[in-house]
Design a protein around this motif. Structure first.
Motif, PDB file in Angstrom:
ATOM      1  N   GLY A 388       0.793  -1.214   0.000  1.00 21.40           N
ATOM      2  CA  GLY A 388       0.000   0.000   0.000  1.00 21.40           C
ATOM      3  C   GLY A 388       0.831   1.272   0.000  1.00 21.40           C
ATOM      4  N   TRP A 389       0.233   2.337   0.517  1.00 23.82           N
ATOM      5  CA  TRP A 389       0.840   3.654   0.541  1.00 23.82           C
ATOM      6  C   TRP A 389       2.070   3.662   1.444  1.00 23.82           C
ATOM      7  CZ3 TRP A 389       0.833   7.873  -2.216  1.00 23.82           C
ATOM      8  CH2 TRP A 389       1.260   9.086  -1.673  1.00 23.82           C
ATOM      9  N   LYS A 390       3.079   4.400   1.025  1.00 24.21           N
ATOM     10  CA  LYS A 390       4.326   4.487   1.800  1.00 24.21           C
ATOM     11  C   LYS A 390       4.430   5.856   2.458  1.00 24.21           C
ATOM     12  CE  LYS A 390       6.001   0.434   0.605  1.00 24.21           C
ATOM     13  NZ  LYS A 390       4.841  -0.057  -0.179  1.00 24.21           N
ATOM     14  N   SER A 391       4.971   5.871   3.651  1.00 26.04           N
ATOM     15  CA  SER A 391       5.188   7.124   4.368  1.00 26.04           C
ATOM     16  C   SER A 391       6.323   7.901   3.711  1.00 26.04           C
ATOM     17  CB  SER A 391       5.537   6.848   5.825  1.00 26.04           C
ATOM     18  OG  SER A 391       6.828   6.246   5.918  1.00 26.04           O
ATOM     19  N   TYR A 392       6.563   9.121   4.173  1.00 24.35           N
ATOM     20  CA  TYR A 392       7.632   9.939   3.624  1.00 24.35           C
ATOM     21  C   TYR A 392       8.980   9.243   3.758  1.00 24.35           C
ATOM     22  CZ  TYR A 392      10.581  14.045   2.834  1.00 24.35           C
ATOM     23  OH  TYR A 392      11.521  14.916   2.346  1.00 24.35           O
ATOM     24  N   ALA A 393       9.122   8.445   4.821  1.00 29.23           N
ATOM     25  CA  ALA A 393      10.380   7.726   5.049  1.00 29.23           C
ATOM     26  C   ALA A 393      10.443   6.422   4.256  1.00 29.23           C
ATOM     27  CB  ALA A 393      10.547   7.429   6.540  1.00 29.23           C
ATOM     28  N   PRO A 399      -2.770   0.178   9.077  1.00 31.00           N
ATOM     29  CA  PRO A 399      -4.177   0.635   9.126  1.00 31.00           C
ATOM     30  C   PRO A 399      -4.345   1.757  10.151  1.00 31.00           C
ATOM     31  CG  PRO A 399      -4.045  -1.757   9.152  1.00 31.00           C
ATOM     32  CD  PRO A 399      -2.648  -1.268   9.324  1.00 31.00           C
ATOM     33  N   MET A 400      -5.401   2.526   9.983  1.00 28.73           N
ATOM     34  CA  MET A 400      -5.643   3.648  10.888  1.00 28.73           C
ATOM     35  C   MET A 400      -5.740   3.150  12.328  1.00 28.73           C
ATOM     36  SD  MET A 400      -8.573   6.646  10.676  1.00 28.73           S
ATOM     37  CE  MET A 400      -9.942   5.490  10.747  1.00 28.73           C
ATOM     38  N   PRO A 401      -4.986   3.733  13.238  1.00 26.43           N
ATOM     39  CA  PRO A 401      -5.022   3.281  14.635  1.00 26.43           C
ATOM     40  C   PRO A 401      -6.352   3.632  15.301  1.00 26.43           C
ATOM     41  CG  PRO A 401      -3.734   5.299  14.456  1.00 26.43           C
ATOM     42  CD  PRO A 401      -4.054   4.866  13.045  1.00 26.43           C
ATOM     43  N   GLN A 413       1.608  11.082  13.742  1.00 27.66           N
ATOM     44  CA  GLN A 413       2.140   9.896  13.078  1.00 27.66           C
ATOM     45  C   GLN A 413       1.281   9.488  11.884  1.00 27.66           C
ATOM     46  OE1 GLN A 413       3.077   6.822  16.038  1.00 27.66           O
ATOM     47  NE2 GLN A 413       3.433   8.410  17.559  1.00 27.66           N
ATOM     48  N   TRP A 414       0.132   8.910  12.134  1.00 30.31           N
ATOM     49  CA  TRP A 414      -0.609   8.305  11.033  1.00 30.31           C
ATOM     50  C   TRP A 414      -1.091   9.333  10.020  1.00 30.31           C
ATOM     51  CZ3 TRP A 414      -5.397   7.536   8.624  1.00 30.31           C
ATOM     52  CH2 TRP A 414      -5.482   6.371   7.845  1.00 30.31           C
ATOM     53  N   LEU A 415      -1.708  10.433  10.455  1.00 26.88           N
ATOM     54  CA  LEU A 415      -2.178  11.448   9.518  1.00 26.88           C
ATOM     55  C   LEU A 415      -1.021  12.067   8.741  1.00 26.88           C
ATOM     56  CD1 LEU A 415      -5.054  13.399  11.327  1.00 26.88           C
ATOM     57  CD2 LEU A 415      -5.222  11.682   9.528  1.00 26.88           C
ATOM     58  N   ALA A 416       0.082  12.265   9.425  1.00 25.16           N
ATOM     59  CA  ALA A 416       1.245  12.829   8.736  1.00 25.16           C
ATOM     60  C   ALA A 416       1.717  11.910   7.613  1.00 25.16           C
ATOM     61  CB  ALA A 416       2.378  13.061   9.736  1.00 25.16           C
ATOM     62  N   ASP A 417       1.557  10.599   7.805  1.00 25.79           N
ATOM     63  CA  ASP A 417       2.002   9.637   6.795  1.00 25.79           C
ATOM     64  C   ASP A 417       1.055   9.553   5.599  1.00 25.79           C
ATOM     65  OD1 ASP A 417       4.279   8.962   8.170  1.00 25.79           O
ATOM     66  OD2 ASP A 417       3.391   7.223   9.172  1.00 25.79           O
ATOM     67  N   VAL A 418      -0.249   9.765   5.820  1.00 24.25           N
ATOM     68  CA  VAL A 418      -1.208   9.534   4.728  1.00 24.25           C
ATOM     69  C   VAL A 418      -1.741  10.823   4.102  1.00 24.25           C
ATOM     70  CG1 VAL A 418      -1.943   7.383   5.841  1.00 24.25           C
ATOM     71  CG2 VAL A 418      -3.274   9.478   6.231  1.00 24.25           C
ATOM     72  N   PHE A 419      -1.407  11.970   4.680  1.00 25.25           N
ATOM     73  CA  PHE A 419      -1.969  13.237   4.225  1.00 25.25           C
ATOM     74  C   PHE A 419      -1.771  13.453   2.727  1.00 25.25           C
ATOM     75  CE2 PHE A 419      -1.512  17.920   3.645  1.00 25.25           C
ATOM     76  CZ  PHE A 419      -2.812  18.280   3.955  1.00 25.25           C
TER      77      PHE A 419
END
Length: 530
Positions: A388-393, A399-401, A413-419
């Motif tokens: 699936g989608w990859k974070s900036y790193a 999945p959404m916590p 964490q999570w929102l920053a990764d999927v924004f």
């Protein structure tokens, strides 16, 4: 029980069943007659679990009252349509619950005023409360909000201080012809800032739900036996909270409002046909409520526990300039103006607050619904896991916590990764106005919940990109205005949700400084200066 309801004046005899006595029977009380018991039996046949539903609603009421009296510090309670008090030793009446909140000193016991239009209920209540100085039972019609200013009522209440109004199990007995939404709105209007509304209501989940048939059958049974008892939709019940900020977890089944533990058995049909909620009216500072309370960060919003000890992509020691003088501070995405308690004519446009488009946008249930959609419909669509989608790193996004929507685990964490998945460029904001609106509502609500903010319309300083009005967050304690649309655009342009987090963080620092609350940034600065 509520006044001016069908059959009520005729229902006080032994032959005809009565709303108050039927409710008393459902709670196991003894102040009822065989005809009342027959109604309970018929309702049980129609939708099983009537007594369980009655107790689930009463236990919800108990948890709310303890919370408001003990944790928040509310000292005045107005129970409308109170019915027949239960004299048994189970301590289920409003005055018994708030009197025995564990942290309230005897000298600080709350005032409780019960109201009912049924003279039998009033006489019965007064007999039980004869030796109780802090509790009073008065005659009155809950459909008349002007009752609050009646000397018979106001003599016991300080109308300058917050009041908790309870409409538990009664509003569904108010017919549509009496405009129950208007009635509730009237009560909200006359209540002092910082007040609360506690409400339970019979619920119709709609034709698409298998429970709808039960709701309609029950409604018919209520109508035939008591002359009232309307099951309303979620949208209708949510509308009763217009003008209020819903306390988390919002409008839910009574057993889902901060239960004491997991359910011990599946809920009955009747339990699932009731909704309950708590709303708070915007608080004015200096109301005497506890400053360390956390009413879902609605009333006198405390700094979230998650904000203490917060870390960001820039560490505290690396970003010492971040902790410059924080009173006052004006973050980059805010405008200097006048807060709602002291608004001038420079940025605040009084006439703009009545703009129909703005009023539609700013409805609390609409904003809550958009935030709900963001977290239940939009965000879950991001592809997660290894493919699936990859974070900036470059890491796979999980999945959404299942954590608080405004907690650090979510925002940092999570929102920053999927924004970036949802808003990869500025054009996507314009092309997807509904999606953008969900994010704007969420960003603004953080300021409301954590920083004591209030939504206002500030069209003079809006860019007009998303709306023909100017959604802004103003405060009673600073002249700054935060602009959620500007915050969103800046985060999209930089493709970094940290922009949003930084704006929130700066305002929580300022809020903590002004109100003398602990915050890691202040502690860091003090230790650095020392």
């Amino acid at each position: 029980m509520t006044g001016t309801m069908p059959h009520e004046s005729e229902g006080r005899g032994i032959v005809r069943p009565n709303i108050a006595r039927v409710c008393n029977r459902m709670l196991g009380g003894k102040d009822n007659y065989p005809t009342d018991a027959d109604v309970v039996v018929e309702l049980e046949k129609t939708a099983p679990g009537q007594q369980a539903a009655a107790w689930a609603s009463r236990k919800f009421q108990q948890r709310v009252l303890r919370y408001l009296a003990d944790t928040v510090g509310v000292r005045q309670f107005l129970d409308l349509g109170a019915g027949l008090l239960v004299p048994e030793v189970r301590r289920v009446n409003t005055h018994e619950i708030v009197d025995f909140a564990p942290r309230i000193a005897p000298a600080d016991r709350p005032i409780v005023v019960y109201i009912d239009s049924d003279p039998v209920c009033v006489a019965h209540g007064r007999a039980l409360l004869a030796a109780t100085e802090q509790t009073h039972y008065l005659p009155g019609d809950l459909t008349d909000p002007g009752l609050l200013h009646d000397p018979a009522v106001s003599t016991y209440l300080d109308l300058r201080q917050p009041i908790c109004v309870l409409l538990c199990g009664v509003l569904h007995h108010v017919t549509d012809s009496l405009e129950p939404a208007r009635v509730v709105s009237g009560w909200i209007e006359v209540l002092p800032p910082g007040s609360f509304l506690v409400l339970t209501h019979l619920f119709d989940p709609g034709p698409a739900d298998s429970l709808h048939e039960y709701a309609m059958l029950c409604q018919s049974r209520y109508s035939a036996t008591l002359g009232s008892g309307w099951f309303r939709t979620r949208e209708q019940i949510t509308g009763f909270f217009d003008g209020l900020q819903m306390v988390t977890p919002g409008l839910v089944q009574p057993g889902d409002w901060w239960p004491c533990g997991p359910p011990v058995q599946p809920r009955s049909v009747a339990e699932r046909l009731v909704l309950a909620g708590v709303g708070s009216k915007a608080c004015a500072w200096g109301t005497g409520l506890r400053e360390d309370c956390a009413v879902s960060s609605v009333l006198r919003p405390a700094i979230s526990p998650a904000m203490v000890g917060r870390t960001s992509t820039t560490t505290l020691t690396q970003d010492s300039d971040r902790y410059r003088s924080v009173a006052p501070c004006t973050p980059v995405h805010s405008k200097q103006g006048k807060g709602p308690g002291k608004m001038g004519n420079d940025l605040f446009d009084k006439a703009a607050q009545t703009d129909p488009a703005w009023l539609d946008f700013a409805r609390s249930n609409r904003i809550t619904a958009q935030v709900d959609r963001l977290f239940t419909e939009t965000l879950p669509t991001v592809p997660t896991g290894p493919a699936g989608w990859k974070s900036y790193a470059g890491n796979a996004v999980p999945p959404m916590p299942q954590v608080d929507r405004y907690s650090d685990d979510m925002t940092l964490q999570w929102l920053a990764d999927v924004f970036e998945y949802f808003l990869p460029e500025a054009d996507t904001v314009i092309d997807n106005p509904d999606l953008a609106d969900q994010w704007v509502c969420y960003i603004g609500e953080y300021f409301v919940r954590h920083c004591g903010g209030k939504w206002i319309n500030a069209p003079r300083i809006a860019d007009g990109m998303l709306y023909k009005f100017g959604p802004a967050i103003a405060y009673d304690w600073t002249d700054a205005l935060d602009m959620p649309v500007d915050v969103l655009y800046s985060a999209v342009e930089e493709q970094d949700f940290t922009v949003v987090n930084d704006q929130w963080y700066d305002r929580t620092v300022e809020y903590a400084e002004v109100h003398g609350l602990p915050h890691e940034a202040i502690e860091h600065r003090q230790s650095h200066d020392g």
